[in-house]
Design a protein around this motif. Structure first.
Motif, PDB file in Angstrom:
ATOM      1  N   PRO A  88      -9.426  10.996   5.415  1.00  0.00           N
ATOM      2  CA  PRO A  88      -9.699  12.410   5.369  1.00  0.00           C
ATOM      3  C   PRO A  88      -8.466  13.354   5.139  1.00  0.00           C
ATOM      4  CG  PRO A  88      -9.922  11.541   7.698  1.00  0.00           C
ATOM      5  CD  PRO A  88      -9.433  10.350   6.699  1.00  0.00           C
ATOM      6  N   LEU A  89      -8.546  14.397   4.795  1.00  0.00           N
ATOM      7  CA  LEU A  89      -7.446  15.536   4.914  1.00  0.00           C
ATOM      8  C   LEU A  89      -7.361  15.780   6.316  1.00  0.00           C
ATOM      9  CD1 LEU A  89      -8.375  17.996   1.945  1.00  0.00           C
ATOM     10  CD2 LEU A  89      -6.512  16.232   2.091  1.00  0.00           C
ATOM     11  N   ILE A  90      -6.183  16.231   6.316  1.00  0.00           N
ATOM     12  CA  ILE A  90      -5.369  16.425   7.781  1.00  0.00           C
ATOM     13  C   ILE A  90      -6.382  16.999   8.739  1.00  0.00           C
ATOM     14  CG2 ILE A  90      -4.357  18.463   7.260  1.00  0.00           C
ATOM     15  CD1 ILE A  90      -1.958  17.578   8.937  1.00  0.00           C
ATOM     16  N   ASP A  91      -6.382  16.295   9.809  1.00  0.00           N
ATOM     17  CA  ASP A  91      -7.260  16.882  10.972  1.00  0.00           C
ATOM     18  C   ASP A  91      -6.429  17.028  12.213  1.00  0.00           C
ATOM     19  OD1 ASP A  91      -8.917  17.375  13.183  1.00  0.00           O
ATOM     20  OD2 ASP A  91     -10.473  15.940  12.751  1.00  0.00           O
ATOM     21  N   PRO A  92      -6.124  18.080  12.800  1.00  0.00           N
ATOM     22  CA  PRO A  92      -5.076  18.260  13.652  1.00  0.00           C
ATOM     23  C   PRO A  92      -5.608  17.538  14.915  1.00  0.00           C
ATOM     24  CG  PRO A  92      -6.237  20.381  13.515  1.00  0.00           C
ATOM     25  CD  PRO A  92      -6.852  19.435  12.167  1.00  0.00           C
ATOM     26  N   HIS A 106       1.056  -1.011  -0.110  1.00  0.00           N
ATOM     27  CA  HIS A 106       0.224  -0.220  -0.210  1.00  0.00           C
ATOM     28  C   HIS A 106       0.838   1.131   0.053  1.00  0.00           C
ATOM     29  CE1 HIS A 106      -3.105  -2.753   2.128  1.00  0.00           C
ATOM     30  NE2 HIS A 106      -3.077  -3.057   0.961  1.00  0.00           N
ATOM     31  N   ASP A 107       0.207   2.271  -0.579  1.00  0.00           N
ATOM     32  CA  ASP A 107       1.416   3.389  -1.056  1.00  0.00           C
ATOM     33  C   ASP A 107       1.182   4.231   0.572  1.00  0.00           C
ATOM     34  OD1 ASP A 107       1.380   2.525  -3.408  1.00  0.00           O
ATOM     35  OD2 ASP A 107      -0.162   3.943  -4.198  1.00  0.00           O
ATOM     36  N   LEU A 108       1.860   5.263   0.350  1.00  0.00           N
ATOM     37  CA  LEU A 108       2.083   6.324   1.580  1.00  0.00           C
ATOM     38  C   LEU A 108       1.479   7.616   1.124  1.00  0.00           C
ATOM     39  CD1 LEU A 108       3.491   7.119   4.275  1.00  0.00           C
ATOM     40  CD2 LEU A 108       5.413   8.066   3.035  1.00  0.00           C
ATOM     41  N   VAL A 109       0.422   8.020   1.938  1.00  0.00           N
ATOM     42  CA  VAL A 109      -0.310   9.304   1.676  1.00  0.00           C
ATOM     43  C   VAL A 109       0.195  10.497   2.569  1.00  0.00           C
ATOM     44  CG1 VAL A 109      -2.470  10.297   1.823  1.00  0.00           C
ATOM     45  CG2 VAL A 109      -2.207   7.897   0.883  1.00  0.00           C
ATOM     46  N   ILE A 110       0.705  11.459   1.933  1.00  0.00           N
ATOM     47  CA  ILE A 110       1.132  12.787   2.787  1.00  0.00           C
ATOM     48  C   ILE A 110      -0.015  13.792   2.561  1.00  0.00           C
ATOM     49  CG2 ILE A 110       3.013  14.314   3.166  1.00  0.00           C
ATOM     50  CD1 ILE A 110       4.871  12.003   2.116  1.00  0.00           C
ATOM     51  N   ASP A 111      -0.433  14.247   3.619  1.00  0.00           N
ATOM     52  CA  ASP A 111      -1.196  15.550   3.759  1.00  0.00           C
ATOM     53  C   ASP A 111      -0.574  16.669   4.448  1.00  0.00           C
ATOM     54  OD1 ASP A 111      -3.424  14.356   2.347  1.00  0.00           O
ATOM     55  OD2 ASP A 111      -4.154  13.490   4.437  1.00  0.00           O
ATOM     56  N   LEU A 112      -0.692  17.800   3.750  1.00  0.00           N
ATOM     57  CA  LEU A 112      -0.111  19.071   4.270  1.00  0.00           C
ATOM     58  C   LEU A 112      -1.242  20.269   4.292  1.00  0.00           C
ATOM     59  CD1 LEU A 112       3.310  20.652   3.589  1.00  0.00           C
ATOM     60  CD2 LEU A 112       1.530  22.110   3.357  1.00  0.00           C
ATOM     61  N   ARG A 113      -1.468  20.996   5.486  1.00  0.00           N
ATOM     62  CA  ARG A 113      -2.394  21.915   5.470  1.00  0.00           C
ATOM     63  C   ARG A 113      -1.459  23.169   6.146  1.00  0.00           C
ATOM     64  NH1 ARG A 113      -7.227  22.288   9.467  1.00  0.00           N
ATOM     65  NH2 ARG A 113      -5.891  22.752  10.975  1.00  0.00           N
ATOM     66  N   CYS A 114      -1.864  24.335   5.661  1.00  0.00           N
ATOM     67  CA  CYS A 114      -1.050  25.481   5.831  1.00  0.00           C
ATOM     68  C   CYS A 114      -1.985  26.822   6.226  1.00  0.00           C
ATOM     69  CB  CYS A 114      -0.238  25.842   4.938  1.00  0.00           C
ATOM     70  SG  CYS A 114       1.079  27.386   5.276  1.00  0.00           S
ATOM     71  N   VAL A 115      -1.797  27.410   7.567  1.00  0.00           N
ATOM     72  CA  VAL A 115      -2.819  28.535   7.895  1.00  0.00           C
ATOM     73  C   VAL A 115      -1.886  29.413   8.135  1.00  0.00           C
ATOM     74  CG1 VAL A 115      -4.463  26.679   8.642  1.00  0.00           C
ATOM     75  CG2 VAL A 115      -2.710  27.738  10.140  1.00  0.00           C
ATOM     76  N   GLY A 116      -2.710  30.710   8.289  1.00  0.00           N
ATOM     77  CA  GLY A 116      -1.687  32.046   8.782  1.00  0.00           C
ATOM     78  C   GLY A 116      -1.022  32.607   7.924  1.00  0.00           C
ATOM     79  N   GLY A 117      -1.437  33.023   6.809  1.00  0.00           N
ATOM     80  CA  GLY A 117      -0.854  33.996   5.655  1.00  0.00           C
ATOM     81  C   GLY A 117      -0.395  33.028   4.435  1.00  0.00           C
ATOM     82  N   TRP A 118      -0.567  31.752   4.571  1.00  0.00           N
ATOM     83  CA  TRP A 118       0.066  30.821   3.531  1.00  0.00           C
ATOM     84  C   TRP A 118      -1.080  29.771   3.196  1.00  0.00           C
ATOM     85  CZ3 TRP A 118       4.615  31.879   0.774  1.00  0.00           C
ATOM     86  CH2 TRP A 118       5.599  32.700   1.310  1.00  0.00           C
ATOM     87  N   LYS A 119      -0.901  29.181   2.224  1.00  0.00           N
ATOM     88  CA  LYS A 119      -1.828  28.109   1.842  1.00  0.00           C
ATOM     89  C   LYS A 119      -1.219  27.361   0.491  1.00  0.00           C
ATOM     90  CE  LYS A 119      -4.668  30.259  -1.885  1.00  0.00           C
ATOM     91  NZ  LYS A 119      -6.053  30.638  -2.109  1.00  0.00           N
ATOM     92  N   ILE A 167       2.273  25.026   9.682  1.00  0.00           N
ATOM     93  CA  ILE A 167       2.137  24.088   8.628  1.00  0.00           C
ATOM     94  C   ILE A 167       2.057  22.875   9.326  1.00  0.00           C
ATOM     95  CG2 ILE A 167       3.462  22.708   6.932  1.00  0.00           C
ATOM     96  CD1 ILE A 167       5.058  25.335   6.221  1.00  0.00           C
ATOM     97  N   SER A 168       1.111  21.904   8.924  1.00  0.00           N
ATOM     98  CA  SER A 168       0.873  20.695   9.661  1.00  0.00           C
ATOM     99  C   SER A 168       0.751  19.504   8.547  1.00  0.00           C
ATOM    100  CB  SER A 168      -0.659  20.760  10.439  1.00  0.00           C
ATOM    101  OG  SER A 168      -0.727  21.598  11.402  1.00  0.00           O
ATOM    102  N   VAL A 169       1.579  18.469   8.760  1.00  0.00           N
ATOM    103  CA  VAL A 169       1.725  17.423   8.123  1.00  0.00           C
ATOM    104  C   VAL A 169       1.235  16.101   8.603  1.00  0.00           C
ATOM    105  CG1 VAL A 169       3.448  16.119   6.593  1.00  0.00           C
ATOM    106  CG2 VAL A 169       3.690  18.646   6.899  1.00  0.00           C
ATOM    107  N   ARG A 170       0.599  15.300   7.890  1.00  0.00           N
ATOM    108  CA  ARG A 170       0.380  14.244   8.277  1.00  0.00           C
ATOM    109  C   ARG A 170       0.575  13.036   7.163  1.00  0.00           C
ATOM    110  NH1 ARG A 170      -4.469  11.066   7.459  1.00  0.00           N
ATOM    111  NH2 ARG A 170      -5.109   9.481   9.116  1.00  0.00           N
ATOM    112  N   ALA A 171       1.207  11.787   7.540  1.00  0.00           N
ATOM    113  CA  ALA A 171       1.482  10.713   6.877  1.00  0.00           C
ATOM    114  C   ALA A 171       1.057   9.551   7.309  1.00  0.00           C
ATOM    115  CB  ALA A 171       3.117  10.598   6.574  1.00  0.00           C
ATOM    116  N   VAL A 172       0.520   8.879   6.502  1.00  0.00           N
ATOM    117  CA  VAL A 172       0.146   7.534   6.794  1.00  0.00           C
ATOM    118  C   VAL A 172       0.094   6.440   5.571  1.00  0.00           C
ATOM    119  CG1 VAL A 172      -2.297   7.884   6.295  1.00  0.00           C
ATOM    120  CG2 VAL A 172      -1.829   6.240   8.120  1.00  0.00           C
TER     121      VAL A 172
END
Length: 486
Positions: free
Chosen positions: A322-326, A254-267, A308-313
Motif C-alpha cells: 500500500p501507499l505510505i501509511d504513517p 527483489h526491488d526497492l520501493v520508495i513511497d513519498l507523501r506530502c501534506v500542508g501546502g505541497w503535493k 514530507i513522509s517517506v517509506r522504503a521497503v
C-alpha cells in the motif's frame, strides 16, 4: 583533521614524500583524508567521521627512517573502479560492497610487521555472508582478491578479523582496500542482508511559485553516510533535510520501493508518489551515491502543518504494497521532515562518536589509542568521551609488550600461552597466521589495540590473564593499570 604522530628522540632520517597517482590531500576532501608522520615509534591515523583508522605499530620501520603517510576514504567516481563481479550481477553470484573504499599510502612503504586497518561494514548476520577483501595498489590498477574469510592459507598475505560492525585488516601492503560480500553457499543456500539508510535532500532556498525537486539517497549504513550525502548536495547547491531509520536489504533479487507523501501546502505530481529502484542498482551500487528524485508542487501558501513522509521497503513478489501509511509499523525504513530547513551538523567529534556508537552496537567500538603510563598521566594527555579515551598514544608500551611476549610466546602444556590469549580475545579463527609470525603475542596485542578502546580495556586484559592462570602477565599489566581496589 590531521592524524597524530609519535616522534622519537634524536635526528630523524629524511622524510619521503607521499605519492599516489595524485596528491591525496588535494584529491580528497579534508574530512576524507588525514596525514601523519611515521617514525619508528609508530603512528595512528584516524578519520573520525568515517570510523576508519590505520595503526602502524611501534618498530614497523627501521630507526633511521621517517615517512609521511596518509589515510583516506575514496569517494570521487574517478577513483572508484568497480569490481567485475559487481557490475555484472548473475543469479548465482551477486557481490556487493560492504565497506567504504579506503586508501593508505604511499603504496611503496615497507614495514617490518603488519599494519592494522579498521573498516566499518554494513553486513547484517555475518553467518549468512561470504566476505572477501579486495585491494589495488593505486587508482588505475584493477582490483584483485586478497582473501575470502574462512579460506585462508599459510600463503595468504592478509588476515581479516571481522566483528559485528567492524573489520580489522592485518597486512604489510599499503594501497586501496574494500570489503565485498555475497550470500554464503557453504552447507546450504543462505540469504545475505545488508543495512542501508535513506537521506532526503532539497533546495537551499524554496522558490515562491515553481515546483521543488527533492532527492532520496540510498547508501550503505556505515559511519560517514550522512556527511557523504551532504557533500553530494553541496556540489549541486542542495542541502540535507533528514535521515531514515535502518533499511534491511536482502539478496533476494527483489526491488526497492520508495513511497513519498506530502501534506500542508505541497503535493507530489500525479502518479509519481512511488518509485521503484531495481535490485541490481541497489545491490550493485559499489559505493556510489544512488538516489532518485521526486517533484513537489505547491498547493497553498503559509500552511503550518507541512510534512514530507517517506517509506522504503524491499518489494515482495505477488504482494502489492500500500501507499505510505504513517501509522503502519513493519520492517520498512521511514523518515519525515517538517520543513526545508537543513539538518544541523553537530560538532565534528560528537558526530564521529555518536555515529560510531550507533553503528557499532554490540561490537568492539572505537579507534583511539590510549596513553601509556599511569591513570594520572593518561588523564593529563587525553580527554574522555562516551567511556573512550581520546588520545593518540599506544595503550601498551614497547617494553610492556616485549615482557608479555616473553611470557606468552613459549608454548605450555596447559596451552595457557598466546593461543589461549587469542581464544579469550575471540581472534582464534585462524591461529596459523599468528603462529607464522616472529612473535604471535606481539601481533595479537597489536590487534587488541585496535579492537579495545574503552577505559576498562586494560583491566579486562588483566582479568583474561588471571583466568589463564598467568600471574606473570598479570604483574606486568598491573604496572600500568593498578588494581581497581587500590
Amino acid at each position: 583533521m590531521l592524524g597524530s604522530s609519535m616522534l622519537t628522540p634524536g635526528a630523524p632520517g629524511p622524510m619521503r614524500p607521499t605519492t599516489l597517482v595524485e596528491d591525496p590531500l588535494h584529491a580528497f576532501r579534508s574530512s576524507e583524508v588525514t596525514q601523519a608522520t611515521l617514525t619508528p615509534a609508530g603512528a595512528l591515523l584516524r578519520l573520525h567521521t568515517y570510523s576508519t583508522a590505520l595503526l602502524i605499530p611501534e618498530g614497523a620501520i627501521p630507526k633511521s627512517q621517517r615517512h609521511s603517510v596518509v589515510l583516506s576514504v575514496v569517494r570521487d567516481d574517478k577513483h572508484q573502479q568497480l569490481l567485475p563481479a559487481v557490475t555484472a550481477l548473475s543469479a548465482s553470484t551477486r557481490t556487493t560492497y560492504l565497506s567504504p573504499v579506503v586508501f593508505c599510502g604511499p603504496v611503496d612503504t615497507k614495514v617490518n610487521k603488519p599494519i592494522v586497518m579498521q573498516l566499518p561494514h554494513c553486513a547484517e548476520n555475518l553467518s549468512n555472508w561470504s566476505i572477501s577483501l579486495y585491494s589495488a595498489p593505486d587508482n588505475v590498477t584493477a582490483w584483485s582478491k586478497v582473501v575470502t574469510i574462512g579460506e585462508e592459507t599459510i600463503n595468504t598475505p592478509a588476515l581479516v578479523q571481522i566483528d559485528r560492525r567492524y573489520a580489522y585488516i592485518l597486512t604489510e601492503s599499503f594501497g586501496k582496500y574494500v570489503l565485498v560480500g555475497e550470500s554464503a553457499h557453504d552447507i546450504q543456500e543462505r540469504v545475505a542482508c545488508k543495512k542501508l539508510r535513506l537521506f532526503i535532500c532539497g533546495p537551499s532556498t524554496v522558490p515562491e511559485f515553481s515546483d521543488v525537486s527533492v532527492r532520496i539517497y540510498i547508501v550503505e549504513d556505515n559511519p560517514g553516510a550522512e556527511e557523504r550525502c551532504r557533500q553530494c548536495e553541496q556540489e549541486i547547491g542542495g542541502v540535507l533535510l533528514g535521515g531514515s531509520t535502518v533499511l534491511y536489504f536482502s539478496d533476494t533479487g527483489h526491488d526497492l520501493v520508495i513511497d513519498l507523501r506530502c501534506v500542508g501546502g505541497w503535493k507530489t505530481k500525479p502518479f509519481s508518489e512511488r518509485q521503484t529502484i531495481p535490485f541490481s542498482h541497489v545491490w550493485g551500487a559499489a559505493g556510489t551515491a544512488l538516489h532518485c528524485s521526486f517533484t513537489l508542487c505547491r498547493t497553498e501558501h503559509d500552511k503550518c502543518d507541512f510534512k514530507i513522509s517517506v517509506r522504503a521497503v524491499q518489494d515482495t513478489p505477488d504482494v502489492v504494497a500500500p501507499l505510505i501509511d504513517p501509522l503502519q509499523t513493519d520492517h520498512a525504513a521511514t523518515l519525515s521532515v517538517s520543513s526545508f530547513v537543513p539538518l544541523p551538523r553537530e560538532g565534528h567529534l560528537s558526530v564521529g562518536s555518536a555515529g560510531l556508537q550507533q553503528h557499532s552496537s554490540g561490537s568492539f567500538e572505537t579507534m583511539t589509542i590510549c596513553s601509556v603510563g599511569s591513570a594520572t598521566a593518561a588523564t593529563a594527555a587525553a580527554t574522555v568521551e562516551n567511556n573512550v579515551i581520546q588520545s593518540d598514544r599506544f595503550r601498551l608500551s614497547k617494553d610492556v609488550k616485549r615482557k608479555l611476549c616473553k611470557c606468552l610466546d613459549p608454548p605450555t602444556q596447559k596451552r595457557n600461552d598466546w593461543r589461549m590469549l587469542a581464544a579469550h580475545l575471540n581472534v582464534d579463527r585462524y591461529l596459523t597466521y599468528f603462529a607464522t609470525r616472529p612473535s604471535p603475542t606481539d601481533q595479537i596485542l597489536d590487534l587488541w589495540e585496535c579492537r579495545n578502546r574503552d577505559l576498562n580495556a586494560v583491566q579486562r586484559l588483566i582479568e583474561i590473564c588471571r583466568t589463564m592462570e598467568r600471574p606473570d602477565a598479570v604483574a606486568i599489566l598491573e604496572q600500568i593499570q593498578p588494581a581497581p581496589w587500590l
